[in-house]
Scaffold this active site. Structure first.
Site: not given
Lengths: 478, 300, 328
Positions: C165, C228, C264
């Site tokens: 991430d 995300k 996400k």
């Protein structure tokens, strides 16, 4: 084909509303049978179930109701505005308290989704009474001079598409300004007006100030024609609006007419596409398109036509059609068999004239009155589906190349009620809005309503405004 | 034969599309003073003249309604200036038309000049008085503005040939409408002369079109005309049957109808208020999303 | 009974898939033109659509399905300075066996930790099928030299992270240096090897929806496997509106390129009700192809316990309480 995430039924409970097997007319504070004893049935358009049997008003009943309203007028109009206001505030509060009951009732009688009655109709009904309640003791400041006087008895005839909301649009300003009212709801949706009569009783409204006559067009015509009616307020078709205008010619009756429309929803190539698609959907499929200000003509710039249509069809395929009481239903039933056949006939005309029809893939229930969300492409100004009001979930798609052409096509209509503009360019919004001959224009939004916002049309969409400070004028002798 | 100079008579003509045509019908009718003395021949307009006038008024509508309010105010004020300069002519015509003393006629002409000034000042104020922002319950800027209705047929009052005429025409055009005016049938000369003033006042051709003739004959096709948006029935005040017939015809395309008012025959000198301005205005309400400055305003 | 339409058959306007955007990333100015040429976003309309989908009523069988799906989509996260191997092992145990009283409860998708905890997480999760996700690139601010960020990624991947991430350089984005952001994502992607890359925009700092749409396309063009919303470390994190917008982006990207990208939302999603609203957004925007933890994740920690309590309520009919789920 079931989706993996198949929403289970989520029906709103019917038990919150108790519909009596029969109802009378509400005249002078009492429920009463029609003089000639006639009745008619009201059915739920989603199931064809008979909901109740209601009295059918005739000429004699109209006369009784107008006389009751006339008797009530003297005291009601003499009441200080601050006291009239309290009745309206009470009504607004009782509507809020009973809003779930009324939402379910309206959905049953009209066929529209509970999502809409719960989130749009009922909140707006309460807000409308709340708004006009506040005007009752401030009329000196409304811009119509000192101590503006009411007109007298208002005869009001409303349609079936927003039964209780149209009642609120009519009754709230009439009472706030000191008029008394005889109101006739549409024959296919009489129930919420009768429940409103009960609310008037709960609010302690003096007898005769509000009278409700359920019935057909003959009762409406008799009401309009009654010599002791001072004010006519009508929402409905342009044909009936013209008939009313002829009926009252040569009299002193003041009139407001909210009539048909063929709203142009204009999408420019720089539009916020995803929101525009939502706006197109809201514009024509809100309330199954049975909305006078519906954006029933999509005018899309040629350069983005394919992209917008692709997104629109994809979005329409997600609409959930079915049981109006299910909280996840997006598209409910058409209000009546008669309206359904009118929609079907116009759609057939569209196909016969060579426009290309596309309908969202959805199963229609076997009972009740249903029409799948439909759009026509390849439509030109010469097609009937581009000119006639369909009053159903049917969108006609036309194209344009330049802003000038968009405006020219949008204005090329006998109607002038609403229009939409979708562009990210602020100056274009203002320029186009300025040129459109329509009473309500939504820029980068559609089908928004508010009690403070005047509503009404240009040209054959009628005259007069409802809502806001402007809405007072229709009920004052100014 | 005296040596006295012979007056040059005036040929009265219509005022349509900024030009001064004769009636296409070729007809005229005699106009007399209150004692029956011949004053002039006036064109007796036909339904075709009415039709041409509507075409001219429609053509002028875009430009005039699109002009700035300030500009319209300047033009209306210019009308007052031009009238002031031709005051003596209008005093004579009004005195003849209405059988009044010079002094009384002068008072009416002065009031008419002042009325142009009054409405000149209204052009850029009416929008603020009757329009405004509406505080809707949502993230929207919502604004109502008045707009002119379009082409308005005006039946000028029959008995107030000039002050009455000005009082019904000026408010119609002040807000951006264009007008087809049917002059007082028996006293049309001041109206026809007004056309000459308007033509020299920077008023675009077609904004005001003036017809003389038989009121009922001209009003009927105009009341039913599908390209006329509104009708002022003031000139039918003395004829309720005609007024009703015209109102019925007007319903064909839902014209806005200003019914005959009790003011006819009464005092046109009183301050008129805004009623005649608002009678021919539409309210346009535009919604614009406002929203937050950014994406941070959202929550659930 | 609402009859939902069969799944739409998108007839993409220009050749399904396969559209190449190589030109768009050829230079800073080309990328800028491309991103600024994307359709604008109307704030009020977007938020109204998200709110409207939030009124969907998900009951009984649909709710049971949604709760299990949501549990399976959680990246169970701990990103604290106070994290220890013990804490991470406890979290991993919970990811594998969320409800000790009910073994039918699905596992979460992943455990998300800092790079120095990735090895601990990998050991604890070995063989479970639960992925190890590691934040990297000088998370959460991302204010470090590129080399440092890349080293951070290499470290996490070496320690056994299945998913990385990363945060974008918001400073570069906001000052219009889109190509720098793009190049950095490409460089990180190259270090990921087989690990899937989630690109965090920190939507709260991008501030406008137009920026979020541009960032989404920028991330997808640069090779993100997931886009995300947020780090969870700023004031505004995942919202229905910004997630809806990103779902529109992945939907449109797949239509044009044929490549599917995951989404996400992270931060601030704490209740089952919230999670179900997000799943409705997925279902009605990107479609059911995304209703799978390979394509949609929740970055969350306390959400799991609320889902577990709701799950117990559905199976027993009683309301549960915090003593009947495990503290982390």
């Amino acid at each position: 084909m079931a989706s993996a995430f198949d929403y289970a039924p989520a029906p709103e409970s019917r038990s919150v509303v108790d519909i009596a097997p029969s109802y009378g007319l509400f005249i002078d504070g009492e429920f009463t049978d029609a003089a000639d004893g006639k009745v008619f049935k009201t059915v739920s358009p989603s199931t064809e179930e008979v909901l109740s049997e209601v009295a059918r008003a005739g000429t004699e009943d109209v006369d009784r109701a107008v006389k009751a309203a006339r008797r009530a007028f003297e005291k009601w109009s003499a009441l200080p505005g601050s006291e009239r206001a309290k009745y309206l505030f009470r009504i607004a509060r009782i509507i809020q308290e009973r809003s779930r009951e009324l939402a379910v009732l309206e959905t049953l009688d009209n066929g529209k989704p509970i999502k809409e009655t719960r989130d749009a109709d009922l909140p707006l009904v309460a807000a409308h009474f709340f708004y006009y309640a506040g005007w009752a003791d401030k009329l000196d400041h409304a811009g119509y001079g000192q101590n503006p006087r009411p007109l007298g008895v208002a005869g009001q005839v409303i349609p079936w598409n927003f039964p209780l909301l149209m009642l609120a649009w009519k009754i709230a300003p009439a009472l706030a300004t000191g008029n008394t009212v005889v109101l006739k709801p549409a024959e296919t949706t009489p129930l919420s007006a009768l429940f409103f009569a009960d609310i008037c009783r709960q609010a302690g409204l003096p007898k005769g100030v509000v009278n409700i006559l359920t019935g057909y067009g003959d009762a409406g015509a008799a009401l309009v024609e009654h010599p002791d009616v001072d004010k006519v307020a009508f929402t409905g078709s342009t044909a009936v609006g013209k008939a009313i205008a002829r009926q009252i010619a040569g009299t002193d009756k003041k009139a407001t007419l909210e009539l048909g429309g063929k709203g142009a929803n204009i999408v420019f190539d720089d539009a916020p596409v995803d929101q525009a698609v939502e706006g197109i959907v809201t514009g024509i499929f809100f309330n199954q398109g049975q909305v006078c200000c519906a954006g029933s003509r999509l005018l899309v710039q040629e350069s983005v036509h394919d992209e917008v249509l692709h997104s629109l069809k994809r979005r329409l395929s997600t609409l959930r059609l079915g049981d109006p009481l299910d909280k996840n239903t997006d598209i409910g039933a058409i209000n009546s068999a008669e309206q359904l056949s009118r929609i079907s006939a116009l759609v057939e005309t569209g196909e016969a004239e060579g426009a290309e029809r596309w309908s969202a893939p959805c199963e229609l229930p076997s009972a009740g009155y249903w029409f799948a969300p439909t759009l026509f492409t390849g439509v030109t100004q010469a097609h009937a589906v581009a000119r006639d009001e369909i009053f159903g979930p049917v969108l006609s798609v036309l194209t344009f190349r330049t802003p000038d052409e968009a405006v020219a096509k949008a204005n090329n209509s006998q109607y002038g009620l609403s229009a939409g503009i979708w562009t990210e360019k602020g100056s274009r919004i203002l320029a186009v809005a300025n040129k459109l001959r329509a009473g309500v224009i939504w820029a980068n939004t559609f089908n928004k309503f508010d009690p403070t916002s005047p509503f009404g049309g240009y040209k054959e969409s009628g005259f007069g405004r409802e809502g806001g400070r402007h809405g007072l004028e229709a009920y004052l002798d100014v | 034969m005296s040596d006295e100079r012979r007056r040059v008579f005036k040929t009265y003509k219509l005022y349509v599309g900024g030009k001064f045509p004769r009636s296409e019908s070729g007809r005229v009718y005699e106009v007399t003073d209150s004692k029956g003395k011949w004053l002039a021949n006036a064109p007796q307009s036909s339904r075709k003249d009415a039709r041409d006038a509507v075409v001219a008024a429609r053509k002028a509508f875009g430009g005039w309604s699109g002009a700035t309010a300030y500009n319209r105010g300047q033009v209306l004020y210019r009308v007052a200036e031009m009238l002031e300069g031709r005051r003596e002519q209008f005093v004579r015509e009004v005195a003849d038309a209405e059988g009044l003393s010079k002094a009384r006629a002068a008072a009416l002409v002065d009031a008419a000049v002042d009325r142009w000034v009054w409405y000149a000042g209204w052009t850029d104020k009416i929008g603020q008085v009757v329009g405004g922002a509406n505080p809707v319950a949502g993230p929207f800027f919502n604004l109502s503005t008045p707009e002119p209705t379009g082409v308005v047929t005006v039946l000028a009052p029959q008995d107030s040939s000039f002050l009455g005429l000005v009082s019904v025409v000026a408010p119609v055009i002040a807000t951006g409408n264009t007008a087809v005016v049917i002059a007082s049938a028996d006293a049309p000369l001041p109206a026809l002369s007004l056309g000459e003033v308007l033509a020299t006042s920077d008023l675009p051709g077609g904004v005001v079109n003036i017809l003389s003739g038989r009121t009922a004959e001209l009003a009927a096709p105009l009341a039913s005309h599908q390209d006329v948006n509104a009708i002022d029935l003031t000139g039918a005040a003395g004829d309720p049957a005609l007024a009703k017939e015209l109102e019925v015809a007007a319903a064909d395309n839902l014209k806005r109808v200003l019914r005959p008012q009790a003011v006819d025959g009464a005092d046109w000198s009183a301050e008129p208020g805004t009623r005649r301005l608002t009678a021919f205005l539409e309210t346009k309400t535009v919604w614009h999303p406002t929203g937050a400055l950014g994406a941070s305003g959202s929550s659930y | 009974m609402p009859t939902t339409a069969p799944s739409p058959e998108p007839s993409a306007p220009s050749g399904q898939g396969g559209t190449s955007f190589a030109d768009a990333t050829a230079s800073d100015s080309a990328l800028r033109r491309f991103l600024h040429g994307l359709p604008g976003v109307d704030t009020v309309g977007l938020e109204a659509r998200a709110a409207s989908l939030g009124t969907r009523s998900i009951k009984t069988t649909a709710k049971a399905y949604a709760i299990d799906l949501a549990i399976s989509m959680i990246d169970l996260t701990t990103l604290e300075g106070a994290d220890t191997p013990g804490k991470v092992r406890a979290l991993a145990a919970k990811a594998v066996n969320p409800d000790p009283t009910d073994r039918t409860t699905p596992r979460t998708a992943a455990v998300c930790v800092y790079p120095d905890m990735a090895a601990t997480a990998a050991a604890a999760l070995a063989g479970s099928g639960v992925k190890v996700a590691s934040v990297a690139t000088a998370f959460p601010a991302g204010r470090a030299a590129l080399e440092v960020k890349l080293a951070d990624v290499r470290d996490a991947v070496a320690a056994g992270a299945d998913e990385i991430d990363m945060v974008i350089d918001r400073g570069a984005f906001l000052s219009g240096r889109y190509l720098k952001v793009h190049e950095e994502i490409v460089a990180v992607k190259a270090e990921c090897g087989s690990a899937r890359l989630k690109v965090i925009f920190e939507t709260g700092e991008l501030s406008t929806y137009d920026n979020i749409r541009r960032a989404s396309w920028l991330g997808m063009l640069a090779g993100a496997d997931f886009i995300k919303t947020s780090t969870g470390k700023v004031g505004t994190n995942a919202t229905p509106a910004n997630t809806l917008l990103m779902l529109e982006a992945v939907r449109d990207f797949r239509e044009q390129t044929g490549v599917q990208i995951g989404v996400k939302p992270a931060g601030g999603i704490r209740t089952s009700k919230d999670a179900i609203k997000f799943l409705v957004l997925v279902n009605e925007t990107a479609g059911e192809d995304w209703l799978d933890n390979h394509w949609f994740r929740f970055g969350a920690s306390s959400l799991l316990n609320d889902l577990l309590m709701q799950r117990q309520k559905l199976s027993t009919g009683r309301y549960s309480g915090p003593d009947y789920v495990t503290v982390d």
